[in-house]
Design a protein around this motif. Structure first.
Motif, PDB file in Angstrom:
ATOM      1  N   ALA A 168      29.626  94.638  43.908  1.00  0.00           N
ATOM      2  CA  ALA A 168      30.091  95.981  43.375  1.00  0.00           C
ATOM      3  C   ALA A 168      29.077  96.201  42.059  1.00  0.00           C
ATOM      4  O   ALA A 168      28.895  95.179  41.426  1.00  0.00           O
ATOM      5  CB  ALA A 168      31.254  96.176  42.691  1.00  0.00           C
ATOM      6  N   ASP A 169      28.311  97.319  42.036  1.00  0.00           N
ATOM      7  CA  ASP A 169      27.487  97.784  40.872  1.00  0.00           C
ATOM      8  C   ASP A 169      28.013  97.279  39.738  1.00  0.00           C
ATOM      9  O   ASP A 169      27.214  96.965  38.948  1.00  0.00           O
ATOM     10  CB  ASP A 169      27.043  99.323  40.922  1.00  0.00           C
ATOM     11  N   HIS A 170      29.175  97.442  39.316  1.00  0.00           N
ATOM     12  CA  HIS A 170      29.745  97.347  38.048  1.00  0.00           C
ATOM     13  C   HIS A 170      29.862  95.644  37.738  1.00  0.00           C
ATOM     14  O   HIS A 170      30.040  95.277  36.629  1.00  0.00           O
ATOM     15  CB  HIS A 170      31.060  97.939  37.699  1.00  0.00           C
ATOM     16  N   ASP A 171      29.883  94.921  38.759  1.00  0.00           N
ATOM     17  CA  ASP A 171      30.062  93.453  38.506  1.00  0.00           C
ATOM     18  C   ASP A 171      28.652  92.826  38.271  1.00  0.00           C
ATOM     19  O   ASP A 171      28.026  92.047  39.353  1.00  0.00           O
ATOM     20  CB  ASP A 171      30.645  93.000  39.886  1.00  0.00           C
ATOM     21  N   LEU A 172      27.852  92.939  37.183  1.00  0.00           N
ATOM     22  CA  LEU A 172      26.824  92.411  36.917  1.00  0.00           C
ATOM     23  C   LEU A 172      26.569  90.966  36.915  1.00  0.00           C
ATOM     24  O   LEU A 172      25.905  90.357  37.615  1.00  0.00           O
ATOM     25  CB  LEU A 172      26.446  92.893  35.492  1.00  0.00           C
ATOM     26  N   GLU A 173      27.773  90.250  36.416  1.00  0.00           N
ATOM     27  CA  GLU A 173      27.582  88.865  36.589  1.00  0.00           C
ATOM     28  C   GLU A 173      28.023  88.372  37.997  1.00  0.00           C
ATOM     29  O   GLU A 173      27.818  87.154  38.224  1.00  0.00           O
ATOM     30  CB  GLU A 173      28.914  88.352  35.709  1.00  0.00           C
ATOM     31  N   GLY A 174      28.414  89.151  38.886  1.00  0.00           N
ATOM     32  CA  GLY A 174      28.643  88.654  40.196  1.00  0.00           C
ATOM     33  C   GLY A 174      27.744  88.616  41.064  1.00  0.00           C
ATOM     34  O   GLY A 174      27.684  88.026  42.239  1.00  0.00           O
ATOM     35  N   LEU A 175      26.381  89.203  40.771  1.00  0.00           N
ATOM     36  CA  LEU A 175      24.989  89.262  41.448  1.00  0.00           C
ATOM     37  C   LEU A 175      24.097  88.333  40.472  1.00  0.00           C
ATOM     38  O   LEU A 175      23.736  88.527  39.473  1.00  0.00           O
ATOM     39  CB  LEU A 175      24.429  90.468  41.189  1.00  0.00           C
ATOM     40  N   SER A 176      23.914  87.028  41.293  1.00  0.00           N
ATOM     41  CA  SER A 176      23.145  85.995  40.510  1.00  0.00           C
ATOM     42  C   SER A 176      21.961  86.216  40.878  1.00  0.00           C
ATOM     43  O   SER A 176      21.245  86.894  41.673  1.00  0.00           O
ATOM     44  CB  SER A 176      23.611  84.922  41.327  1.00  0.00           C
ATOM     45  N   ASP A 177      20.826  85.623  40.021  1.00  0.00           N
ATOM     46  CA  ASP A 177      19.600  85.844  40.257  1.00  0.00           C
ATOM     47  C   ASP A 177      19.193  85.225  41.671  1.00  0.00           C
ATOM     48  O   ASP A 177      18.130  85.787  42.130  1.00  0.00           O
ATOM     49  CB  ASP A 177      18.618  84.466  39.021  1.00  0.00           C
ATOM     50  N   ALA A 178      19.929  84.160  41.952  1.00  0.00           N
ATOM     51  CA  ALA A 178      19.371  83.464  43.510  1.00  0.00           C
ATOM     52  C   ALA A 178      19.657  84.693  44.550  1.00  0.00           C
ATOM     53  O   ALA A 178      18.904  84.791  45.531  1.00  0.00           O
ATOM     54  CB  ALA A 178      20.347  82.505  43.629  1.00  0.00           C
ATOM     55  N   ASP A 179      20.939  85.526  44.212  1.00  0.00           N
ATOM     56  CA  ASP A 179      21.016  86.553  45.376  1.00  0.00           C
ATOM     57  C   ASP A 179      19.847  87.676  45.245  1.00  0.00           C
ATOM     58  O   ASP A 179      19.386  88.000  46.296  1.00  0.00           O
ATOM     59  CB  ASP A 179      22.521  87.357  44.757  1.00  0.00           C
ATOM     60  N   PHE A 180      19.637  87.954  44.072  1.00  0.00           N
ATOM     61  CA  PHE A 180      18.476  88.931  43.945  1.00  0.00           C
ATOM     62  C   PHE A 180      17.226  88.479  44.589  1.00  0.00           C
ATOM     63  O   PHE A 180      16.577  89.138  45.292  1.00  0.00           O
ATOM     64  CB  PHE A 180      18.101  89.292  42.134  1.00  0.00           C
ATOM     65  N   HIS A 181      16.632  86.978  44.475  1.00  0.00           N
ATOM     66  CA  HIS A 181      15.793  86.711  44.772  1.00  0.00           C
ATOM     67  C   HIS A 181      15.447  86.485  46.342  1.00  0.00           C
ATOM     68  O   HIS A 181      14.799  86.848  46.974  1.00  0.00           O
ATOM     69  CB  HIS A 181      15.246  85.461  44.280  1.00  0.00           C
ATOM     70  N   ASP A 182      16.612  86.169  47.051  1.00  0.00           N
ATOM     71  CA  ASP A 182      16.899  86.031  48.343  1.00  0.00           C
ATOM     72  C   ASP A 182      16.894  87.394  48.887  1.00  0.00           C
ATOM     73  O   ASP A 182      16.157  87.716  50.098  1.00  0.00           O
ATOM     74  CB  ASP A 182      18.332  85.350  48.800  1.00  0.00           C
ATOM     75  N   VAL A 183      17.361  88.499  48.347  1.00  0.00           N
ATOM     76  CA  VAL A 183      17.388  89.917  49.181  1.00  0.00           C
ATOM     77  C   VAL A 183      16.173  90.437  49.003  1.00  0.00           C
ATOM     78  O   VAL A 183      15.505  91.111  49.910  1.00  0.00           O
ATOM     79  CB  VAL A 183      18.464  90.779  48.442  1.00  0.00           C
ATOM     80  N   LEU A 184      15.304  90.050  47.978  1.00  0.00           N
ATOM     81  CA  LEU A 184      13.922  90.767  47.560  1.00  0.00           C
ATOM     82  C   LEU A 184      12.917  90.013  48.761  1.00  0.00           C
ATOM     83  O   LEU A 184      12.055  90.529  49.283  1.00  0.00           O
ATOM     84  CB  LEU A 184      13.566  90.513  46.367  1.00  0.00           C
ATOM     85  N   ASP A 185      13.225  88.707  48.772  1.00  0.00           N
ATOM     86  CA  ASP A 185      12.400  87.772  49.761  1.00  0.00           C
ATOM     87  C   ASP A 185      12.451  88.163  50.994  1.00  0.00           C
ATOM     88  O   ASP A 185      11.337  88.215  51.812  1.00  0.00           O
ATOM     89  CB  ASP A 185      12.745  86.327  49.465  1.00  0.00           C
ATOM     90  N   VAL A 186      13.403  88.721  51.731  1.00  0.00           N
ATOM     91  CA  VAL A 186      13.588  89.155  53.067  1.00  0.00           C
ATOM     92  C   VAL A 186      13.226  90.518  53.218  1.00  0.00           C
ATOM     93  O   VAL A 186      12.376  90.922  53.999  1.00  0.00           O
ATOM     94  CB  VAL A 186      15.090  88.943  53.418  1.00  0.00           C
ATOM     95  N   ASN A 187      13.740  91.483  52.461  1.00  0.00           N
ATOM     96  CA  ASN A 187      13.678  92.848  52.443  1.00  0.00           C
ATOM     97  C   ASN A 187      12.275  93.579  52.200  1.00  0.00           C
ATOM     98  O   ASN A 187      11.914  94.618  52.484  1.00  0.00           O
ATOM     99  CB  ASN A 187      14.741  93.712  51.730  1.00  0.00           C
ATOM    100  N   VAL A 188      11.578  92.788  51.089  1.00  0.00           N
ATOM    101  CA  VAL A 188      10.390  93.295  50.530  1.00  0.00           C
ATOM    102  C   VAL A 188       9.285  92.313  50.856  1.00  0.00           C
ATOM    103  O   VAL A 188       8.579  92.655  51.549  1.00  0.00           O
ATOM    104  CB  VAL A 188      10.439  93.476  49.151  1.00  0.00           C
TER     105      VAL A 188
END
Length: 254
Positions: free
Chosen positions: A99-119
């Protein structure tokens, strides 16, 4: 572009939008379709008899788009097997449901993984296939998302990745011109396994019902509707750097 006789490579080609696009291309007369996959081997293999029935030669090839060597091997295999590549559909994608409001729930690793595949994954594919596409005067279609235009969707990381993919589309359209056109399709809600995986069967059915009551065209998009847009862009010979939203008109009322 003349699709009849063309050779296409689709990442994430065994399921959902990728599968529907593969079948639509075969039905339009494509000579060869390579369905690349990272996890859905059985789905990609099951596509091949359907492609054959439609008159296209199909290949199911493993390719993790986060692995540059694997992507370059895919490009080499496609060119070796078919002698050419005319179409690249960058459809492989992942998300992290946070969820967007759960900033702590989205880790750096999550962000890197999504960007690595999608972009970056889409960039790796464009880079690896650029020589073949330049030779054939081909085209790329990236599968983005309405989440690239507005806040919302499965996570902040996903929306940011799709916004970046839209910008990558514009940059590649400039970088690969005039030989190669690059466009994107940005679906809204699409009735696929992706959505039921995020929301469950009943949860997605309810979301889709509510959406159909409010969107102008009173419909939830199917994978086939997205594939239709992909083929439309492939046939638009003087269009590049553009994105088509496929959401039944929902975006005009946000």
């Amino acid at each position: 572009m003349e699709i009849r006789g063309a050779v296409a490579v689709i990442t994430g080609g065994g399921t959902g939008i990728g599968r529907a696009t593969a079948l639509a291309l075969a039905e339009a007369g494509a000579a060869g379709v390579v369905a690349a996959y990272s996890r859905s081997a059985a789905d990609a293999e099951s596509l091949l008899p359907e492609l054959k029935t439609l008159g296209a030669r199909g290949l199911a090839e493993p390719a993790d788009v986060t692995d540059d060597a694997a992507v370059r091997a895919l490009a080499a295999t496609a060119r070796r097997e078919f002698g050419r590549v005319d179409i690249l559909v960058n459809n492989a994608g992942i998300t992290r449901a946070v969820a967007d409001h759960d900033l702590e729930g989205l880790s750096d690793a999550d962000f890197h993984d999504v960007l690595d595949v999608n972009v970056i994954g889409a960039f790796r594919c464009a880079r690896a296939f650029a020589p073949a596409l330049r030779s054939s005067g081909g085209a790329i279609v990236n599968i983005a998302s309405i989440s690239g235009y507005r806040a919302g969707g499965s996570s902040i990381a996903y929306g940011v990745s799709k916004a970046a993919l839209l910008q990558l589309t514009r940059n590649l359209a400039s970088a690969l011109a005039p030989q190669v056109r690059v466009n994107a399709v940005a679906p809204g809600t699409v009735a696929t396994r992706w959505q039921t995986g995020l929301h469950g069967e009943e949860g997605f059915a309810e979301r889709a019902r509510e959406e159909r009551e409010s969107v102008p065209l009173r419909a939830t998009a199917r994978a086939e509707d997205v594939a239709q847009a992909v083929l439309g862009l492939l046939r638009m010979d003087l269009v590049t750097g553009e994105s088509v939203i496929v959401d039944g008109g929902k975006h005009i009322r946000y």
